[in-house]
Design a protein around this motif. Structure first.
Motif, PDB file in Angstrom:
ATOM      1  N   ASP A  85       0.813  -1.214   0.000  1.00  0.00           N
ATOM      2  CA  ASP A  85       0.000   0.000   0.000  1.00  0.00           C
ATOM      3  C   ASP A  85       0.849   1.267   0.000  1.00  0.00           C
ATOM      4  OD1 ASP A  85      -2.386  -1.468   0.073  1.00  0.00           O
ATOM      5  OD2 ASP A  85      -2.251  -1.680   2.255  1.00  0.00           O
ATOM      6  N   ARG A  86       2.174   1.113  -0.065  1.00  0.00           N
ATOM      7  CA  ARG A  86       3.078   2.272  -0.035  1.00  0.00           C
ATOM      8  C   ARG A  86       3.775   2.517  -1.370  1.00  0.00           C
ATOM      9  NH1 ARG A  86       4.007   4.152   5.207  1.00  0.00           N
ATOM     10  NH2 ARG A  86       2.404   3.247   6.556  1.00  0.00           N
ATOM     11  N   VAL A  87       3.780   1.533  -2.260  1.00  0.00           N
ATOM     12  CA  VAL A  87       4.504   1.700  -3.521  1.00  0.00           C
ATOM     13  C   VAL A  87       3.772   2.669  -4.437  1.00  0.00           C
ATOM     14  CG1 VAL A  87       5.578  -0.581  -3.438  1.00  0.00           C
ATOM     15  CG2 VAL A  87       3.375  -0.295  -4.597  1.00  0.00           C
ATOM     16  N   LYS A  88       4.522   3.290  -5.340  1.00  0.00           N
ATOM     17  CA  LYS A  88       3.925   4.187  -6.321  1.00  0.00           C
ATOM     18  C   LYS A  88       3.044   3.400  -7.283  1.00  0.00           C
ATOM     19  CE  LYS A  88       7.726   7.521  -6.194  1.00  0.00           C
ATOM     20  NZ  LYS A  88       8.742   8.265  -6.979  1.00  0.00           N
ATOM     21  N   LYS A  89       2.039   4.061  -7.842  1.00  0.00           N
ATOM     22  CA  LYS A  89       1.088   3.399  -8.725  1.00  0.00           C
ATOM     23  C   LYS A  89       1.781   2.780  -9.931  1.00  0.00           C
ATOM     24  CE  LYS A  89      -3.141   4.181 -11.388  1.00  0.00           C
ATOM     25  NZ  LYS A  89      -4.154   5.182 -11.833  1.00  0.00           N
ATOM     26  N   GLU A  90       2.784   3.467 -10.493  1.00  0.00           N
ATOM     27  CA  GLU A  90       3.459   3.008 -11.702  1.00  0.00           C
ATOM     28  C   GLU A  90       4.832   2.399 -11.417  1.00  0.00           C
ATOM     29  OE1 GLU A  90       2.097   2.936 -14.839  1.00  0.00           O
ATOM     30  OE2 GLU A  90       0.286   3.459 -13.717  1.00  0.00           O
ATOM     31  N   VAL A  91       5.057   1.956 -10.190  1.00  0.00           N
ATOM     32  CA  VAL A  91       6.349   1.374  -9.825  1.00  0.00           C
ATOM     33  C   VAL A  91       6.644   0.141 -10.687  1.00  0.00           C
ATOM     34  CG1 VAL A  91       5.410  -0.156  -8.033  1.00  0.00           C
ATOM     35  CG2 VAL A  91       7.795   0.624  -7.874  1.00  0.00           C
ATOM     36  N   ILE A  92       7.915  -0.040 -11.015  1.00  0.00           N
ATOM     37  CA  ILE A  92       8.362  -1.255 -11.694  1.00  0.00           C
ATOM     38  C   ILE A  92       9.025  -2.141 -10.638  1.00  0.00           C
ATOM     39  CG2 ILE A  92       9.836  -2.237 -13.481  1.00  0.00           C
ATOM     40  CD1 ILE A  92       9.737   0.540 -14.862  1.00  0.00           C
ATOM     41  N   VAL A  93       8.452  -3.300 -10.403  1.00  0.00           N
ATOM     42  CA  VAL A  93       8.979  -4.225  -9.394  1.00  0.00           C
ATOM     43  C   VAL A  93       9.900  -5.217 -10.082  1.00  0.00           C
ATOM     44  CG1 VAL A  93       8.410  -5.986  -7.674  1.00  0.00           C
ATOM     45  CG2 VAL A  93       6.918  -3.986  -7.968  1.00  0.00           C
ATOM     46  N   VAL A  94      11.165  -5.276  -9.642  1.00  0.00           N
ATOM     47  CA  VAL A  94      12.146  -6.195 -10.209  1.00  0.00           C
ATOM     48  C   VAL A  94      12.443  -7.272  -9.170  1.00  0.00           C
ATOM     49  CG1 VAL A  94      14.434  -6.451 -11.229  1.00  0.00           C
ATOM     50  CG2 VAL A  94      13.153  -4.315 -11.561  1.00  0.00           C
ATOM     51  N   THR A  95      12.173  -8.524  -9.509  1.00  0.00           N
ATOM     52  CA  THR A  95      12.443  -9.622  -8.582  1.00  0.00           C
ATOM     53  C   THR A  95      13.747 -10.317  -8.965  1.00  0.00           C
ATOM     54  OG1 THR A  95      11.300 -11.387  -9.815  1.00  0.00           O
ATOM     55  CG2 THR A  95       9.948  -9.948  -8.418  1.00  0.00           C
ATOM     56  N   ILE A  96      14.473 -10.794  -7.961  1.00  0.00           N
ATOM     57  CA  ILE A  96      15.728 -11.496  -8.240  1.00  0.00           C
ATOM     58  C   ILE A  96      15.811 -12.834  -7.504  1.00  0.00           C
ATOM     59  CG2 ILE A  96      16.937  -9.294  -8.607  1.00  0.00           C
ATOM     60  CD1 ILE A  96      18.355  -9.745  -5.948  1.00  0.00           C
ATOM     61  N   ALA A  97      14.686 -13.290  -6.948  1.00  0.00           N
ATOM     62  CA  ALA A  97      14.706 -14.513  -6.135  1.00  0.00           C
ATOM     63  C   ALA A  97      14.256 -15.721  -6.937  1.00  0.00           C
ATOM     64  CB  ALA A  97      13.818 -14.343  -4.908  1.00  0.00           C
ATOM     65  N   ALA A  98      14.817 -16.863  -6.618  1.00  0.00           N
ATOM     66  CA  ALA A  98      14.424 -18.118  -7.263  1.00  0.00           C
ATOM     67  C   ALA A  98      12.990 -18.472  -6.902  1.00  0.00           C
ATOM     68  CB  ALA A  98      15.364 -19.238  -6.827  1.00  0.00           C
ATOM     69  N   GLY A  99      12.271 -19.040  -7.876  1.00  0.00           N
ATOM     70  CA  GLY A  99      10.969 -19.624  -7.602  1.00  0.00           C
ATOM     71  C   GLY A  99       9.807 -18.665  -7.452  1.00  0.00           C
ATOM     72  N   GLN A 100      10.043 -17.360  -7.575  1.00  0.00           N
ATOM     73  CA  GLN A 100       8.964 -16.391  -7.380  1.00  0.00           C
ATOM     74  C   GLN A 100       8.407 -15.958  -8.730  1.00  0.00           C
ATOM     75  OE1 GLN A 100       7.952 -15.826  -4.054  1.00  0.00           O
ATOM     76  NE2 GLN A 100       9.404 -17.539  -4.013  1.00  0.00           N
ATOM     77  N   SER A 101       7.279 -16.521  -9.098  1.00  0.00           N
ATOM     78  CA  SER A 101       6.696 -16.245 -10.402  1.00  0.00           C
ATOM     79  C   SER A 101       6.073 -14.855 -10.441  1.00  0.00           C
ATOM     80  CB  SER A 101       5.629 -17.286 -10.742  1.00  0.00           C
ATOM     81  OG  SER A 101       4.497 -17.112  -9.898  1.00  0.00           O
ATOM     82  N   ILE A 102       5.894 -14.352 -11.658  1.00  0.00           N
ATOM     83  CA  ILE A 102       5.226 -13.062 -11.824  1.00  0.00           C
ATOM     84  C   ILE A 102       3.812 -13.136 -11.252  1.00  0.00           C
ATOM     85  CG2 ILE A 102       4.248 -11.494 -13.550  1.00  0.00           C
ATOM     86  CD1 ILE A 102       6.736 -12.102 -15.296  1.00  0.00           C
ATOM     87  N   GLU A 103       3.123 -14.243 -11.500  1.00  0.00           N
ATOM     88  CA  GLU A 103       1.758 -14.411 -10.998  1.00  0.00           C
ATOM     89  C   GLU A 103       1.701 -14.351  -9.475  1.00  0.00           C
ATOM     90  OE1 GLU A 103      -2.003 -17.557 -11.369  1.00  0.00           O
ATOM     91  OE2 GLU A 103       0.003 -18.114 -12.071  1.00  0.00           O
ATOM     92  N   SER A 104       2.679 -14.983  -8.812  1.00  0.00           N
ATOM     93  CA  SER A 104       2.675 -14.984  -7.341  1.00  0.00           C
ATOM     94  C   SER A 104       2.950 -13.591  -6.791  1.00  0.00           C
ATOM     95  CB  SER A 104       3.695 -15.983  -6.803  1.00  0.00           C
ATOM     96  OG  SER A 104       5.032 -15.565  -7.048  1.00  0.00           O
ATOM     97  N   VAL A 105       3.811 -12.828  -7.471  1.00  0.00           N
ATOM     98  CA  VAL A 105       4.096 -11.459  -7.032  1.00  0.00           C
ATOM     99  C   VAL A 105       2.843 -10.600  -7.179  1.00  0.00           C
ATOM    100  CG1 VAL A 105       5.440  -9.378  -7.536  1.00  0.00           C
ATOM    101  CG2 VAL A 105       6.566 -11.611  -7.520  1.00  0.00           C
ATOM    102  N   GLU A 106       2.174 -10.719  -8.323  1.00  0.00           N
ATOM    103  CA  GLU A 106       0.927  -9.970  -8.535  1.00  0.00           C
ATOM    104  C   GLU A 106      -0.116 -10.347  -7.483  1.00  0.00           C
ATOM    105  OE1 GLU A 106       1.052  -9.493 -13.410  1.00  0.00           O
ATOM    106  OE2 GLU A 106       0.049 -11.208 -12.496  1.00  0.00           O
ATOM    107  N   LYS A 107      -0.218 -11.633  -7.184  1.00  0.00           N
ATOM    108  CA  LYS A 107      -1.188 -12.099  -6.191  1.00  0.00           C
ATOM    109  C   LYS A 107      -0.890 -11.515  -4.820  1.00  0.00           C
ATOM    110  CE  LYS A 107      -3.087 -16.346  -4.180  1.00  0.00           C
ATOM    111  NZ  LYS A 107      -3.028 -17.839  -4.170  1.00  0.00           N
ATOM    112  N   ASN A 108       0.388 -11.453  -4.457  1.00  0.00           N
ATOM    113  CA  ASN A 108       0.760 -10.895  -3.155  1.00  0.00           C
ATOM    114  C   ASN A 108       0.475  -9.398  -3.078  1.00  0.00           C
ATOM    115  OD1 ASN A 108       1.646 -13.288  -1.910  1.00  0.00           O
ATOM    116  ND2 ASN A 108       3.666 -13.126  -2.852  1.00  0.00           N
ATOM    117  N   PHE A 109       0.632  -8.687  -4.195  1.00  0.00           N
ATOM    118  CA  PHE A 109       0.311  -7.260  -4.218  1.00  0.00           C
ATOM    119  C   PHE A 109      -1.200  -7.022  -4.240  1.00  0.00           C
ATOM    120  CE2 PHE A 109       4.738  -6.312  -5.348  1.00  0.00           C
ATOM    121  CZ  PHE A 109       4.929  -5.110  -4.700  1.00  0.00           C
ATOM    122  N   GLY A 110      -1.953  -8.037  -4.667  1.00  0.00           N
ATOM    123  CA  GLY A 110      -3.400  -7.905  -4.713  1.00  0.00           C
ATOM    124  C   GLY A 110      -3.900  -7.109  -5.893  1.00  0.00           C
ATOM    125  N   ARG A 111      -3.026  -6.877  -6.869  1.00  0.00           N
ATOM    126  CA  ARG A 111      -3.409  -6.135  -8.071  1.00  0.00           C
ATOM    127  C   ARG A 111      -2.333  -6.339  -9.132  1.00  0.00           C
ATOM    128  NH1 ARG A 111      -0.520  -1.188  -8.403  1.00  0.00           N
ATOM    129  NH2 ARG A 111       0.596  -0.647  -6.468  1.00  0.00           N
TER     130      ARG A 111
END
Length: 267
Positions: A85-111
């Protein structure tokens, strides 16, 4: 106004990336902010690179235009819950961890958020990382180029399909450890036959570096390059026979598969 690059997590991989960005002058240190639970990690990277640091993940999330999530895979859900709830609306999230899919990241953000999934490796410390990249549909071509420029400040990049990212983990993310083990083993063999250890490490490491460069620059198949070294009845084919007898290639293949399977299980 220049974009702010944020890092949540400041372990070895994040420090390597930050050093690459700042040493190459791709990003000014004043435009990078990092957080971590370990103050010593923050103090080290602040001293080495001159970036802003904080113990507050939310502060990084609020400021970052491009946000690197550089925490362990099991910390993703917790960190995203803290900052979503603190990130900017147009933030670009870059993941670098093993096993973390784009879908799972979106699900955790709830949007739907802009997600670029990457898998770099530790040769980033010397500007020679191999980073594989994929994105979701929200990331624009301009934004892809912007993030690639950041990633290329510490090595090479390659676009891959997301379904191959677990294989990437086994092939490049984890593999520096395999290479270091090979260098150590080659040096141990040399020491066994009387060579001083410091010279043995230098000779083994430079040989692997040069051999890798031959593959990249000649475009020849590794098997063809191997055959060029193997004279009939010579020392090299004797060594290759010993490696085959002891399951060298099978062991390396099993290592890649094991790391791939472990990455898949982290989802």
């Amino acid at each position: 106004m220049e974009r702010i690059i944020g890092f949540i997590g400041c372990g070895n991989m994040a420090r390597a990336i930050i050093q690459g960005m700042t040493k190459s002058k791709t990003v000014s240190p004043k435009n990078i902010i990092a957080s971590d639970r370990v103050q010593g990690s923050l103090d080290f990277v602040s001293k080495e690179c001159g970036i802003d640091i904080t113990a507050n993940n939310k502060e990084v999330a609020q400021k970052a235009d491009i946000l690197f999530l550089a925490v362990k895979p099991d910390g993703y859900q917790r960190v995203i819950e803290e900052i979503k709830d603190r990130v900017k609306k147009e933030v670009i999230v870059v993941t670098i961890a093993a096993g973390q899919s784009i879908e799972s990241v979106e699900k955790n953000f709830g949007r739907k958020v802009k997600v670029i999934r990457t898998m770099p490796n530790t040769p980033a410390f010397v500007g020679e990382a191999m980073t594989s990249v994929c994105t979701n549909e929200k990331v624009t071509e301009k934004e892809k180029k912007e993030v690639l420029r950041l990633l290329q400040s510490f090595g090479k990049t390659e676009w891959v399909e997301e379904k191959l990212m677990d294989v990437v983990t086994g092939t490049t993310g984890s593999s520096p450890a395999y290479v270091f083990m090979m260098i150590e083993a080659m040096a141990d063999g040399a020491v066994l036959r009387g060579m001083p250890r410091d010279k043995a490490y230098k000779l083994a490491a430079q040989t692997l570096l040069g051999s890798a460069k031959m593959v990249l620059e000649t475009g020849k198949h590794p098997g063809e390059l191997k055959d060029m070294v193997c004279s009939p009845g010579g020392t090299t084919i004797e060594a290759v026979a010993a490696l085959e007898e002891n399951g060298f290639r099978h062991a390396v293949m099993k290592a890649v598969v094991a790391a791939t399977d472990k990455s898949s299980s982290l989802a």
